[in-house]
Design a protein around this motif. Structure first.
Motif, PDB file in Angstrom:
ATOM      1  N   TYR A 166      69.946  30.601 -15.975  1.00 23.61           N
ATOM      2  CA  TYR A 166      70.540  30.070 -14.743  1.00 23.61           C
ATOM      3  C   TYR A 166      70.891  28.600 -14.968  1.00 23.61           C
ATOM      4  O   TYR A 166      70.291  27.924 -15.814  1.00 23.61           O
ATOM      5  CB  TYR A 166      69.622  30.246 -13.537  1.00 23.61           C
ATOM      6  CG  TYR A 166      68.203  29.752 -13.698  1.00 23.61           C
ATOM      7  CD1 TYR A 166      67.837  28.431 -13.390  1.00 23.61           C
ATOM      8  CD2 TYR A 166      67.192  30.618 -14.121  1.00 23.61           C
ATOM      9  CE1 TYR A 166      66.526  28.000 -13.499  1.00 23.61           C
ATOM     10  CE2 TYR A 166      65.874  30.195 -14.247  1.00 23.61           C
ATOM     11  CZ  TYR A 166      65.544  28.878 -13.935  1.00 23.61           C
ATOM     12  OH  TYR A 166      64.239  28.447 -14.060  1.00 23.61           O
ATOM     13  N   GLU A 223      65.767  29.205 -18.035  1.00 28.39           N
ATOM     14  CA  GLU A 223      65.750  30.667 -18.068  1.00 28.39           C
ATOM     15  C   GLU A 223      64.375  31.148 -17.623  1.00 28.39           C
ATOM     16  O   GLU A 223      63.355  30.572 -17.990  1.00 28.39           O
ATOM     17  CB  GLU A 223      66.125  31.202 -19.453  1.00 28.39           C
ATOM     18  CG  GLU A 223      65.382  30.620 -20.640  1.00 28.39           C
ATOM     19  CD  GLU A 223      64.033  31.265 -20.865  1.00 28.39           C
ATOM     20  OE1 GLU A 223      63.952  32.504 -20.829  1.00 28.39           O
ATOM     21  OE2 GLU A 223      63.057  30.521 -21.072  1.00 28.39           O
ATOM     22  N   TRP A 226      63.324  36.536 -12.021  1.00 24.93           N
ATOM     23  CA  TRP A 226      63.687  36.302 -10.622  1.00 24.93           C
ATOM     24  C   TRP A 226      62.566  35.672  -9.796  1.00 24.93           C
ATOM     25  O   TRP A 226      62.800  34.671  -9.103  1.00 24.93           O
ATOM     26  CB  TRP A 226      64.161  37.608  -9.981  1.00 24.93           C
ATOM     27  CG  TRP A 226      65.618  37.886 -10.121  1.00 24.93           C
ATOM     28  CD1 TRP A 226      66.220  38.838 -10.886  1.00 24.93           C
ATOM     29  CD2 TRP A 226      66.695  37.190  -9.465  1.00 24.93           C
ATOM     30  NE1 TRP A 226      67.586  38.781 -10.762  1.00 24.93           N
ATOM     31  CE2 TRP A 226      67.906  37.774  -9.889  1.00 24.93           C
ATOM     32  CE3 TRP A 226      66.742  36.110  -8.573  1.00 24.93           C
ATOM     33  CZ2 TRP A 226      69.151  37.344  -9.445  1.00 24.93           C
ATOM     34  CZ3 TRP A 226      67.983  35.672  -8.129  1.00 24.93           C
ATOM     35  CH2 TRP A 226      69.167  36.278  -8.564  1.00 24.93           C
ATOM     36  N   TYR A 229      62.154  31.976 -10.747  1.00 18.55           N
ATOM     37  CA  TYR A 229      63.348  31.242 -10.288  1.00 18.55           C
ATOM     38  C   TYR A 229      63.223  30.909  -8.808  1.00 18.55           C
ATOM     39  O   TYR A 229      63.556  29.798  -8.368  1.00 18.55           O
ATOM     40  CB  TYR A 229      64.562  32.127 -10.556  1.00 18.55           C
ATOM     41  CG  TYR A 229      65.912  31.639 -10.098  1.00 18.55           C
ATOM     42  CD1 TYR A 229      66.460  30.446 -10.557  1.00 18.55           C
ATOM     43  CD2 TYR A 229      66.685  32.423  -9.233  1.00 18.55           C
ATOM     44  CE1 TYR A 229      67.735  30.040 -10.154  1.00 18.55           C
ATOM     45  CE2 TYR A 229      67.952  32.030  -8.840  1.00 18.55           C
ATOM     46  CZ  TYR A 229      68.470  30.832  -9.298  1.00 18.55           C
ATOM     47  OH  TYR A 229      69.738  30.442  -8.905  1.00 18.55           O
ATOM     48  N   TYR A 235      66.146  27.941  -7.671  1.00 22.45           N
ATOM     49  CA  TYR A 235      67.357  28.559  -7.105  1.00 22.45           C
ATOM     50  C   TYR A 235      68.094  27.607  -6.172  1.00 22.45           C
ATOM     51  O   TYR A 235      69.284  27.794  -5.886  1.00 22.45           O
ATOM     52  CB  TYR A 235      66.997  29.863  -6.384  1.00 22.45           C
ATOM     53  CG  TYR A 235      66.365  29.716  -5.024  1.00 22.45           C
ATOM     54  CD1 TYR A 235      67.115  29.909  -3.863  1.00 22.45           C
ATOM     55  CD2 TYR A 235      65.016  29.409  -4.879  1.00 22.45           C
ATOM     56  CE1 TYR A 235      66.545  29.792  -2.600  1.00 22.45           C
ATOM     57  CE2 TYR A 235      64.432  29.308  -3.634  1.00 22.45           C
ATOM     58  CZ  TYR A 235      65.194  29.489  -2.493  1.00 22.45           C
ATOM     59  OH  TYR A 235      64.615  29.373  -1.234  1.00 22.45           O
ATOM     60  N   TYR A 241      73.134  32.208 -11.492  1.00 23.45           N
ATOM     61  CA  TYR A 241      72.137  33.037 -12.186  1.00 23.45           C
ATOM     62  C   TYR A 241      72.860  34.170 -12.901  1.00 23.45           C
ATOM     63  O   TYR A 241      73.610  34.935 -12.297  1.00 23.45           O
ATOM     64  CB  TYR A 241      71.142  33.613 -11.173  1.00 23.45           C
ATOM     65  CG  TYR A 241      69.894  34.219 -11.795  1.00 23.45           C
ATOM     66  CD1 TYR A 241      68.717  33.478 -11.893  1.00 23.45           C
ATOM     67  CD2 TYR A 241      69.880  35.528 -12.278  1.00 23.45           C
ATOM     68  CE1 TYR A 241      67.563  34.018 -12.452  1.00 23.45           C
ATOM     69  CE2 TYR A 241      68.739  36.080 -12.843  1.00 23.45           C
ATOM     70  CZ  TYR A 241      67.585  35.324 -12.922  1.00 23.45           C
ATOM     71  OH  TYR A 241      66.446  35.874 -13.479  1.00 23.45           O
TER      72      TYR A 241
END
Length: 338
Positions: A166, A223, A226, A229, A235, A241
């Motif tokens: 991401y 990296e 989910w 992140y 995020y 992403y």
């Protein structure tokens, strides 16, 4: 005086026998002849994650099934939040038999069982479904069995998702899109070589520093999976992403070989099956956490990109030449699973 010596010898013998009997009734009630004699056993399981984390949810289901299937005779106490030490410490204590079970990620376990290094190879699996076919099949069982060389018994695998890239700059759809980007990585040769092979510039950095580095532009991306992140708020500062799923390092539920050898064959069978049956609950909890994280990113207006990994696999072939030669046959077997 001889009668006094005889009396004292008799009393000493009785005390020794009494203490021995007491010793056999205390502690974990483990015996090399088996534990299905009706005596209650209490065993300990270590996990570094919080109480409500998917792996701990799996641990609890494992313990529940064992208790239920032994009619309460075997009780497994869960110690989350690294109460019994970090993963390396837990592994060492499991090897000694001081801790009976542990939920450990395959990456730190690889330091004790070199065969598990295969999970560090990028794009090893073609999909999540294919990975679980491998892990829950003969190949996965064979890898679990190798842990006995490290004084552990592999019981089953738990889900820890897949790591993806991401960044804060732009959508990434192909490896060349990472060109020029500074990507935070773990202090790991293979992860640094991975980013280089894809055209980026790896920046080793402590995990706790990543949010600020993304916010200030010290790095352009990172990296992770989910849930990580989401939980780190990355995020919010890196809105692109890419689901390339370059690394899938499963969790393992393991037992101490020392503990295992003191269990009866019947109890070993019950515990092994309970571990395998607990996987479904753990994976469901992981899927729910992953969906929650993904929804938060979507609600935040983030861009999520899916990719065809064929081009990515081709780009990282030099890593297979460097790190994967010892696993060539095993890699071929994994790739043959459809």
């Amino acid at each position: 005086m001889n009668w006094k010596k005889t009396l004292l010898a008799g009393i000493s013998l009785m005390l020794i026998l009494g203490l021995t009997a007491c010793g056999q009734q205390s502690g974990s009630s483990k015996s090399s002849s088996g534990n299905d004699t009706g005596k209650k056993i209490t065993l300990r399981l270590a996990d570094i994650q919080p109480d409500d984390y998917p792996t701990v949810i799996g641990d609890k289901e494992f313990a529940r099934l064992v208790k239920e299937r032994t009619n309460g005779r075997i009780n497994i106490e869960i110690y989350p939040n690294a109460q019994l030490g970090d993963e390396k410490t837990a592994i060492e204590q499991i090897q000694l038999g001081a801790i009976d079970f542990g939920r450990i990620n395959s990456s730190p376990l690889a330091a004790f069982d070199k065969q598990l290094n295969i999970f560090n190879l990028p794009y090893l699996f073609s999909s999540n479904e294919q990975m679980w076919k491998v892990l829950n099949g003969p190949i996965g069982d064979k890898l679990l069995d190798t842990l006995k060389t490290a004084k552990m018994v592999g019981l089953t695998y738990y889900d820890s998702g897949a790591r993806s890239f991401y960044n804060s700059k732009r959508p990434v759809t192909k490896p060349s899109d990472l060109a020029g980007m500074k990507i935070r990585v773990q202090q790991s040769d293979i992860f640094m070589d991975l980013v280089k092979a894809l055209g980026g510039s790896p920046v080793p950095m402590a995990y706790g520093e990543v949010y600020g580095a993304l916010q200030t532009g010290v790095v352009d991306g990172a990296e992770n999976n989910w849930p990580s992140y989401y939980a780190t708020n990355h995020y919010k500062v890196a809105k692109y992403y890419t689901e390339d799923f370059h690394s899938r390092s499963p969790e393992l539920l393991v037992a101490s070989l020392a503990t295992w050898n003191k269990l009866s064959p019947d109890d070993q069978k019950i515990i092994l099956q309970a571990a395998k049956d607990s996987q479904a609950v753990q994976r469901k909890a992981w899927d729910e956490l992953e969906a929650k994280a993904k929804k938060a990113a979507i609600d935040n207006g983030n861009t999520i990109t899916q990719v065809d990994i064929a081009e990515w696999q081709k780009a990282v072939q030099p890593l297979y030449d460097k790190y994967g030669q010892q696993f060539k046959d095993l890699i071929d077997q994994i790739r043959a699973v459809k």
